[in-house]
Scaffold this motif. Structure first.
Motif, PDB file in Angstrom:
ATOM      1  N   GLN A 960     -34.727  55.814  34.858  1.00 37.78           N
ATOM      2  CA  GLN A 960     -35.285  56.522  33.711  1.00 37.78           C
ATOM      3  C   GLN A 960     -34.255  56.670  32.595  1.00 37.78           C
ATOM      4  OE1 GLN A 960     -36.630  60.152  35.506  1.00 37.78           O
ATOM      5  NE2 GLN A 960     -38.629  59.323  36.101  1.00 37.78           N
ATOM      6  N   CYS A 961     -33.011  56.941  32.959  1.00 30.95           N
ATOM      7  CA  CYS A 961     -31.961  57.070  31.935  1.00 30.95           C
ATOM      8  C   CYS A 961     -31.722  55.743  31.215  1.00 30.95           C
ATOM      9  CB  CYS A 961     -30.671  57.557  32.584  1.00 30.95           C
ATOM     10  SG  CYS A 961     -30.733  59.275  33.134  1.00 30.95           S
ATOM     11  N   LEU A 962     -31.740  54.643  31.937  1.00 25.95           N
ATOM     12  CA  LEU A 962     -31.562  53.332  31.301  1.00 25.95           C
ATOM     13  C   LEU A 962     -32.675  53.052  30.307  1.00 25.95           C
ATOM     14  CD1 LEU A 962     -30.433  51.191  34.379  1.00 25.95           C
ATOM     15  CD2 LEU A 962     -29.018  51.897  32.458  1.00 25.95           C
ATOM     16  N   ILE A 963     -33.919  53.369  30.714  1.00 22.51           N
ATOM     17  CA  ILE A 963     -35.062  53.120  29.834  1.00 22.51           C
ATOM     18  C   ILE A 963     -34.967  53.999  28.592  1.00 22.51           C
ATOM     19  CG2 ILE A 963     -37.573  53.263  29.641  1.00 22.51           C
ATOM     20  CD1 ILE A 963     -37.683  52.632  32.645  1.00 22.51           C
ATOM     21  N   CYS A 964     -34.681  55.276  28.805  1.00 26.18           N
ATOM     22  CA  CYS A 964     -34.600  56.185  27.663  1.00 26.18           C
ATOM     23  C   CYS A 964     -33.450  55.808  26.728  1.00 26.18           C
ATOM     24  CB  CYS A 964     -34.426  57.621  28.157  1.00 26.18           C
ATOM     25  SG  CYS A 964     -35.884  58.288  29.000  1.00 26.18           S
ATOM     26  N   CYS A 965     -32.365  55.343  27.289  1.00 22.41           N
ATOM     27  CA  CYS A 965     -31.232  54.920  26.449  1.00 22.41           C
ATOM     28  C   CYS A 965     -31.616  53.738  25.568  1.00 22.41           C
ATOM     29  CB  CYS A 965     -30.054  54.580  27.341  1.00 22.41           C
ATOM     30  SG  CYS A 965     -28.558  54.161  26.436  1.00 22.41           S
ATOM     31  N   LEU A 966     -32.353  52.779  26.144  1.00 20.38           N
ATOM     32  CA  LEU A 966     -32.802  51.628  25.354  1.00 20.38           C
ATOM     33  C   LEU A 966     -33.761  52.060  24.256  1.00 20.38           C
ATOM     34  CD1 LEU A 966     -33.048  48.595  24.834  1.00 20.38           C
ATOM     35  CD2 LEU A 966     -34.871  48.527  26.548  1.00 20.38           C
ATOM     36  N   LEU A 967     -34.715  52.953  24.605  1.00 21.73           N
ATOM     37  CA  LEU A 967     -35.663  53.422  23.596  1.00 21.73           C
ATOM     38  C   LEU A 967     -34.947  54.201  22.499  1.00 21.73           C
ATOM     39  CD1 LEU A 967     -38.576  54.538  25.921  1.00 21.73           C
ATOM     40  CD2 LEU A 967     -38.449  52.483  24.531  1.00 21.73           C
ATOM     41  N   HIS A 968     -33.959  54.976  22.880  1.00 19.72           N
ATOM     42  CA  HIS A 968     -33.184  55.710  21.876  1.00 19.72           C
ATOM     43  C   HIS A 968     -32.516  54.748  20.898  1.00 19.72           C
ATOM     44  CE1 HIS A 968     -30.376  58.441  20.024  1.00 19.72           C
ATOM     45  NE2 HIS A 968     -29.344  57.784  20.540  1.00 19.72           N
ATOM     46  N   GLN A 969     -31.922  53.676  21.403  1.00 24.43           N
ATOM     47  CA  GLN A 969     -31.291  52.683  20.530  1.00 24.43           C
ATOM     48  C   GLN A 969     -32.316  52.000  19.634  1.00 24.43           C
ATOM     49  OE1 GLN A 969     -29.125  50.018  23.056  1.00 24.43           O
ATOM     50  NE2 GLN A 969     -27.804  51.610  23.900  1.00 24.43           N
ATOM     51  N   MET A 970     -33.495  51.706  20.176  1.00 25.05           N
ATOM     52  CA  MET A 970     -34.537  51.069  19.366  1.00 25.05           C
ATOM     53  C   MET A 970     -35.025  51.997  18.271  1.00 25.05           C
ATOM     54  SD  MET A 970     -36.700  49.235  22.427  1.00 25.05           S
ATOM     55  CE  MET A 970     -37.928  48.589  21.312  1.00 25.05           C
ATOM     56  N   PHE A 971     -35.172  53.294  18.579  1.00 24.26           N
ATOM     57  CA  PHE A 971     -35.644  54.247  17.569  1.00 24.26           C
ATOM     58  C   PHE A 971     -34.604  54.437  16.472  1.00 24.26           C
ATOM     59  CE2 PHE A 971     -38.576  56.617  20.787  1.00 24.26           C
ATOM     60  CZ  PHE A 971     -39.410  55.498  20.799  1.00 24.26           C
ATOM     61  N   ILE A 972     -33.328  54.436  16.867  1.00 32.11           N
ATOM     62  CA  ILE A 972     -32.272  54.599  15.863  1.00 32.11           C
ATOM     63  C   ILE A 972     -32.198  53.365  14.970  1.00 32.11           C
ATOM     64  CG2 ILE A 972     -29.777  54.733  15.567  1.00 32.11           C
ATOM     65  CD1 ILE A 972     -31.047  57.390  16.218  1.00 32.11           C
ATOM     66  N   ALA A 973     -32.329  52.192  15.580  1.00 31.70           N
ATOM     67  CA  ALA A 973     -32.237  50.950  14.800  1.00 31.70           C
ATOM     68  C   ALA A 973     -33.386  50.824  13.816  1.00 31.70           C
ATOM     69  CB  ALA A 973     -32.206  49.747  15.743  1.00 31.70           C
ATOM     70  N   ASP A 974     -34.586  51.247  14.229  1.00 36.06           N
ATOM     71  CA  ASP A 974     -35.760  51.141  13.354  1.00 36.06           C
ATOM     72  C   ASP A 974     -36.684  52.325  13.642  1.00 36.06           C
ATOM     73  OD1 ASP A 974     -37.757  50.446  11.676  1.00 36.06           O
ATOM     74  OD2 ASP A 974     -38.244  48.526  12.629  1.00 36.06           O
ATOM     75  N   PRO A 975     -36.621  53.392  12.845  1.00 31.45           N
ATOM     76  CA  PRO A 975     -37.487  54.562  13.093  1.00 31.45           C
ATOM     77  C   PRO A 975     -38.973  54.237  13.039  1.00 31.45           C
ATOM     78  CG  PRO A 975     -35.704  55.127  11.586  1.00 31.45           C
ATOM     79  CD  PRO A 975     -35.674  53.644  11.754  1.00 31.45           C
ATOM     80  N   ASN A 976     -39.337  53.156  12.369  1.00 33.47           N
ATOM     81  CA  ASN A 976     -40.760  52.797  12.319  1.00 33.47           C
ATOM     82  C   ASN A 976     -41.305  52.457  13.706  1.00 33.47           C
ATOM     83  OD1 ASN A 976     -41.064  53.114   9.539  1.00 33.47           O
ATOM     84  ND2 ASN A 976     -40.230  51.079   9.143  1.00 33.47           N
TER      85      ASN A 976
END
Length: 1154
Positions: A960-976
């Motif tokens: 779960q932490c790995l998945i959330c970390c990836l999603l966090h990076q994706m949201f930071i890279a592109d908030p859309n």
């Protein structure tokens, strides 16, 4: 008798030209106190040195050694036979202390009187002339007479403010008493050094006749003062010595001093340059200098003047240039140092000319051939000197403004058009001669001279190939001829001027109008544009081209022709030449290579003219590109060092491909307007190029590659963003850092090396072979990433075997580490191998193999792997890394696809040359697929939580932490992406996990009001549920305002929703009010009012359906019923009790807080 004496005396008053000066032999003997040499001197030479020798013999010496005692005896024996010694001894017997006191009193008296010639303390009234008084006086009076006269001159010098004057003095002009006066002068200076500083005395002697003779005698008797006197005279001298009488006298005096001490002549010349005074003296000393060993290469005069004009000191260059300009304004004088210098240079020039050279040019061919015979050629030993003379004359004419005479111009033209031997020095000489012709075209003034120049240029073209092969140089004058011809055709006269100045090594002013004659000759008689292009293609490429090869090379010519579009205009193919040159490169990279590639790409994509859109160059073929990487691709780059192509060639070809694709994409609109579609390179070709490995190699060669590494990084970030992941760069630092280097040093050199088959067998025998497999993997972890490439296939194909139960976690983690190390050198190939290895067993049975293009078009393939991967954190980390990379690759690919289809008709034009099946037909469909790909990263997490019954809690939390970390990076890279995901919605059960595990999810507060305004009831419910968790996690003022808005929206919907929709909306949203109140207690009133309102609406609807109107009985009856029975009751009743339960939860949470 007195009258006769005066006649004789005045007849003897002459200049010092007839006097005998101290010889260099005598001065060296005095300087070294060489008694043997002194004894060898003649009586006249010895007479000049008597003052010092007598003092040396009479005064108490500081040296008490036996050797000096013997030398002193020899000196006394030498002086014993000289009559003049007695008079000098008498002079030394005077009381010099009293004499000094009187001299100082006289100086004070003169100072008070304002320098007027009043009464003198040293000398009383003279009854006769100064010369007669000196003759009849005793030694003391002679000293007083000379001292008084010398002080008068010194005072006048100090009051003159630098203006020169010539003082008439009988004492210093009468040749009868010059020796006696010189004796007195030397004794005075030696005994009264504080009253008569030798530098001031030397300055005063310049203002009397015979001053240079007196000065030489004075310095010869005090030889240690030579440098001091010379420096003082130079420092007080004029900036331009030939402009005044004083400057010329000073120069002549210093010249006599240097003739007396020739070993110090060059040091005195250095003082002249240091002070920027007396330039004529520097030249005169150079003319007088006779080196011990004759240098056949370059004369001292050429070296000295060249150093002044071509040095880096601007002050010195300006000072000497002014000397040349001022010297030309005066009439030609044989005594002028400037004309002596010019005459000497001309003599040196004539001495190295071929004997049969002449400016007369025959008209027939036979005479032309005879003029090129060996007798008209420049001798090999004279070539270097000729080049130095040419550069010197260029500096004199271009920097110092020298106007050559007719004789100088004629001899210079003869030298420039001579034909040197085929040596590197000969190539250099021809290049200098050619540039001098361009810089000073006025040297060619007559038709005969012009014809001679044309013949010489024709000879250059004819002999260029022979010179290059015989001299063994890569940069010959043929490239310069081509380059100048191209500049003339394109009218780039400023570039020709820069070329000339660069070749000559000096910045000289050249007017573009002065090149008109040469332009006509080049463009109409010698080099037409078609001849230039045809000749350029036949020029051989430069072997092992690098920045170490200086000069003008074929690459410069090809670059200019590409810029002027000459090849496409005359339909000359240049592709093969450029490809051969790129294959013949090495480090450090030549600065012209990258501009050459850029110009070549532009000539491929952009036609020379709109009238002829097909007039373009051909691109390098895919097979030619593959030949460069044929060994590199077999092992992902490990064999790059063994190929016959250098790493520089591979990097340049990679830069060409990436830059070509980028320019092709940027020129889509223009190409569509011209109905042109140049072919792009296939994806299959790009898959075989080890891009990441090459860029990694370039990173370690940044100093040798110049700006190539940064250009490659820019192109990668644009076209291959999945190869520029931040995680990869960080991982590279960990793999190539200090710690891995130390671990590698711990690896013994004689350790056993495991083969791929041994590794494969260890995987097959799991779990029994776990210890052996662990040893192999630990050994591989110590190897550099490039050495792991042969093991890549064995590691990836066996990954599915590690998904079985019972595999140690350490093996999984070590494999993850090895995979990340391989990812730094061969990411794209590794990703495809890994995805195919982790497919579900059903797909493996069907032997379905994905390609790079499949994964780039549909990144979801990465997630369609074996479900056991979701239970293995080390493998999940690998899958998420590949997913992130392929999402970026898909985004870049779709961007290129949209840009291409925006300007071309898709019915007649292919979308792309990649040839991937199942391409979308419209941009809208493409965007939809992109959206689905982005949503997939969130959707599969729900599947994960629903299929982890047997998963350890620690593994679940890690995944779960790995998945959330990836999603966090994706949201930071592109908030859309965050907005897109939450507008689409996902199961409510995941909200606690996403809100707590994704730090950047607080950005959802920005668009929740927009989500609440959506007409879909499901989105409104999801927005309120998401907001409740956000308020608990982020109790911020912004969260409070959004929560108030949500409560207001719920109140509004209560009044507009139908009976069925009211139940569907409020049942999942009422529990969210508890979270609002827990996060923000000020919302109690609004929530209570909303709950009361909801309860009243539901109670009124339920009351119309109730059989028992007594509410107490109905309440008791309801409490006795089971939950299952309540589930089938009326929705309004359920909603009422949900309101009551919400009230109770709010009250209990409040009490708990208290």
């Amino acid at each position: 008798l007195r009258f006769i004496f005066w006649r004789v005396n005045f007849a003897a008053m002459a200049d010092s030209s007839g006097l005998q000066f101290v010889s260099s032999f005598a001065f060296e003997a005095m300087q070294k106190v060489d008694v043997v040499r002194l004894a060898a001197l003649s009586d006249p030479e010895l007479r000049l040195l008597l003052p010092c020798l007598v003092r040396m013999a009479l005064c108490a010496p500081a040296d008490q050694s036996q050797t000096w005692a013997q030398d002193k005896k020899l000196i006394l024996r030498l002086l014993s036979g000289v009559e003049a010694v007695n008079s000098i001894v008498a002079l030394l017997s005077v009381d010099f202390h009293a004499l000094e006191q009187d001299a100082r009193k006289e100086q004070q008296l003169r100072h008070k009187a304002g320098g007027s010639n009043g009464e003198s303390i040293l000398v009383s009234q003279l009854q006769h002339g100064l010369t007669l008084e000196f003759e009849h006086s005793d030694p003391l009076r002679r000293l007083r007479l000379a001292l008084s006269e010398l002080l008068v001159i010194m005072n006048k010098v100090s009051d003159s403010n630098g203006e020169f004057f010539l003082k008439s003095s009988e004492l210093f002009e009468s040749s009868v008493y010059l020796e006696e006066v010189a004796d007195v002068l030397c004794i005075l200076q030696a005994e009264l050094p504080s009253l008569l500083p030798i530098v001031d005395v030397a300055e005063a002697l310049l203002h009397v006749r015979n001053g240079d003779w007196f000065l030489c005698l004075l310095v010869a008797n005090v030889p240690d003062s030579f440098n001091e006197v010379c420096r003082g005279l130079i420092k007080n001298g004029e900036r331009q010595d030939e402009e005044s009488v004083g400057g010329r006298r000073r120069t002549e005096a210093l010249r006599q001093l240097c003739q007396m001490n020739p070993s110090q002549a060059l040091n005195i010349r250095a003082m002249v340059v240091e002070e920027c005074h007396l330039p004529g003296l520097g030249v005169a000393l150079t003319l007088d200098f006779k080196p011990d060993a004759a240098d056949d290469a370059v004369s001292p005069l050429v070296s000295y003047v060249s150093g002044l004009l071509l040095g880096t000191n601007h002050k010195v260059r300006t000072w000497f240039g002014m000397f040349i300009r001022n010297g030309q304004q005066r009439k030609r004088e044989s005594s002028s140092v400037l004309w002596q210098m010019r005459r000497q240079l001309l003599l040196e020039l004539v001495a190295i000319l071929p004997r049969s050279r002449s400016t007369h040019v025959p008209n027939n061919r036979d005479m032309e051939e005879s003029s090129s015979s060996e007798c008209s050629g420049l001798r090999e030993e004279h070539v270097v000197k000729a080049s130095a003379l040419l550069r010197l004359y260029c500096a004199l004419m271009g920097i110092a403004g020298l106007r050559p005479t007719d004789e100088e111009s004629e001899q210079l033209l003869q030298l420039m058009t001579s034909r040197p031997p085929a040596t590197p020095a000969g190539v250099r000489f021809v290049s200098l001669s050619f540039c001098k012709l361009l810089a000073f075209s006025t040297l060619v003034s007559t038709p005969e001279q012009e014809q001679l120049m044309v013949m010489w240029l024709s000879w250059m073209i004819k002999e260029e190939e022979y010179f290059e092969s015989a001299a063994g140089v890569s940069a010959s004058f043929g490239e310069m001829l081509l380059l100048v011809a191209m500049y003339f055709h394109s009218n780039q006269l400023s570039s020709i001027i820069e070329l000339v100045c660069s070749t000559l090594g000096m910045k000289i002013p050249i007017k573009p109008s002065s090149l008109s004659k040469m332009k006509t000759i080049f463009t109409q008689e010698i080099f037409t544009e078609q001849v230039v292009t045809a000749h350029a293609v036949r020029v051989a490429v430069t072997n092992s081209l690098s920045a170490n090869i200086t000069g003008f090379l074929p690459i410069h010519c090809i670059y200019q022709l590409l810029r002027s579009r000459a090849f496409t205009k005359h339909k000359v193919s240049i592709k093969d030449w450029i490809y051969r040159q790129l294959c013949e490169t090495t480090t450090p990279i030549h600065t012209q290579l990258i501009p050459l590639i850029d110009a070549y790409i532009n000539s491929i994509l952009t036609p020379a003219s709109k009238a002829n859109p097909e007039a373009t160059n051909q691109p390098i073929t895919e097979q030619e590109i593959l030949n460069v990487f044929q060994n590199s691709q077999s092992d992902g780059g490990r064999g790059a060092g063994r190929t016959r192509y250098s790493i520089t060639t591979q990097l340049l070809i990679l830069y060409y491909i990436l830059s070509y694709e980028e320019n092709l994409l940027a020129s889509t609109k223009q190409l569509a307007a011209m109905q042109r579609k140049p072919k792009s390179y296939s994806a299959a070709l790009m898959d075989q190029i080890p891009i990441k490995y090459l860029v990694t190699q370039a990173q370690g060669l940044q100093q040798e590659l110049g700006g190539l590494h940064s250009s490659l990084l820019r192109l990668l970030a644009t076209n291959y963003p999945h190869l520029c992941l931040v995680e990869d760069w960080v991982c590279e630092e960990e793999v190539t850092g200090t710690l891995p280097l130390l671990r590698k040093m711990m690896l013994p050199s004689n350790t056993c090396r495991y083969t791929q088959s041994q590794l494969h067998q260890a995987f097959q025998k799991l779990p029994s072979s776990s210890p052996r497999l662990m040893r192999i993997l630990e050994h591989l972890s110590l190897l550099p990433p490039a050495d792991l490439i042969p093991y890549a296939e064995a590691l990836t194909t066996s990954m599915a075997l590690l998904l079985e139960t019972g595999v140690p976690r350490r093996i999984l983690q070590t494999l993850n580490k090895l995979w990340m190390a391989l990812n730094t050198v061969m990411p794209r190939r590794l990703w495809v191998m890994t995805v195919n290895a982790l497919q579900p067993s059903a797909k493996l049975l069907r032997q379905q193999r994905y390609t790079q293009n499949d994964l780039m078009v549909d990144p979801l393939i990465v997630l369609r792997c074996d479900q056991r991967v979701f239970r293995c954190p080390p493998f999940m980390d690998i899958v998420l890394h590949m997913l992130n990379g392929y999402l970026l690759a898909s985004k870049a690919y779709l961007h290129c696809h949209l840009k291409e289809t925006a300007d071309f008709d898709r019915q007649n034009q292919t979308v792309s040359s990649l040839g991937v099946p199942g391409q979308p037909d419209t941009p809208e469909v493409t965007r939809e697929e992109l959206k689905n790909a982005l949503l997939a990263a969130q959707v599969f997490s729900y599947k994960l939580t629903s299929s982890t019954e047997s998963l350890l809690f620690s593994d679940l939390r890690e995944v779960q932490c790995l998945i959330c970390c990836l999603l966090h990076q994706m949201f930071i890279a592109d908030p859309n992406i965050a907005k897109l995901v939450h507008f689409q919605g996902y199961p409510q059960a995941l909200l606690p996990l996403t809100v707590a595990g994704i730090p950047s999810i607080h950005i959802c507060l920005d668009f929740i009001p927009e989500l609440l305004a959506q007409p879909q009831l499901e989105k409104q419910i999801f927005a309120i549920q998401l907001l409740s968790h956000l308020c608990t996690q982020y109790a911020l003022p912004k969260s409070l305002s959004v929560a108030r808005l949500a409560i207001s929206v719920m109140g509004t919907l209560l009044t507009v929703l139908t009976h069925a929709k009211r139940f569907a909306f409020f049942m999942p949203t009422l529990p969210c009010l508890v979270a609002f109140c827990q996060a923000f207690p000020p919302l109690y009133d609004d929530v209570t009012a909303l709950l009361v309102q909801i309860g009243q609406v539901c109670a009124s609807d339920a009351a119309t359906k109730a059989r028992d109107i007594d509410p107490l009985i109905a309440r008791k009856y309801t409490l006795l019923r089971t939950a299952e029975e309540l589930g089938g009751s009326d929705p309004d009743v359920q909603l009422c009790y949900c309101v009551e339960a919400t009230f109770m939860d709010i009250i209990s949470s409040t009490l708990h807080r208290l």
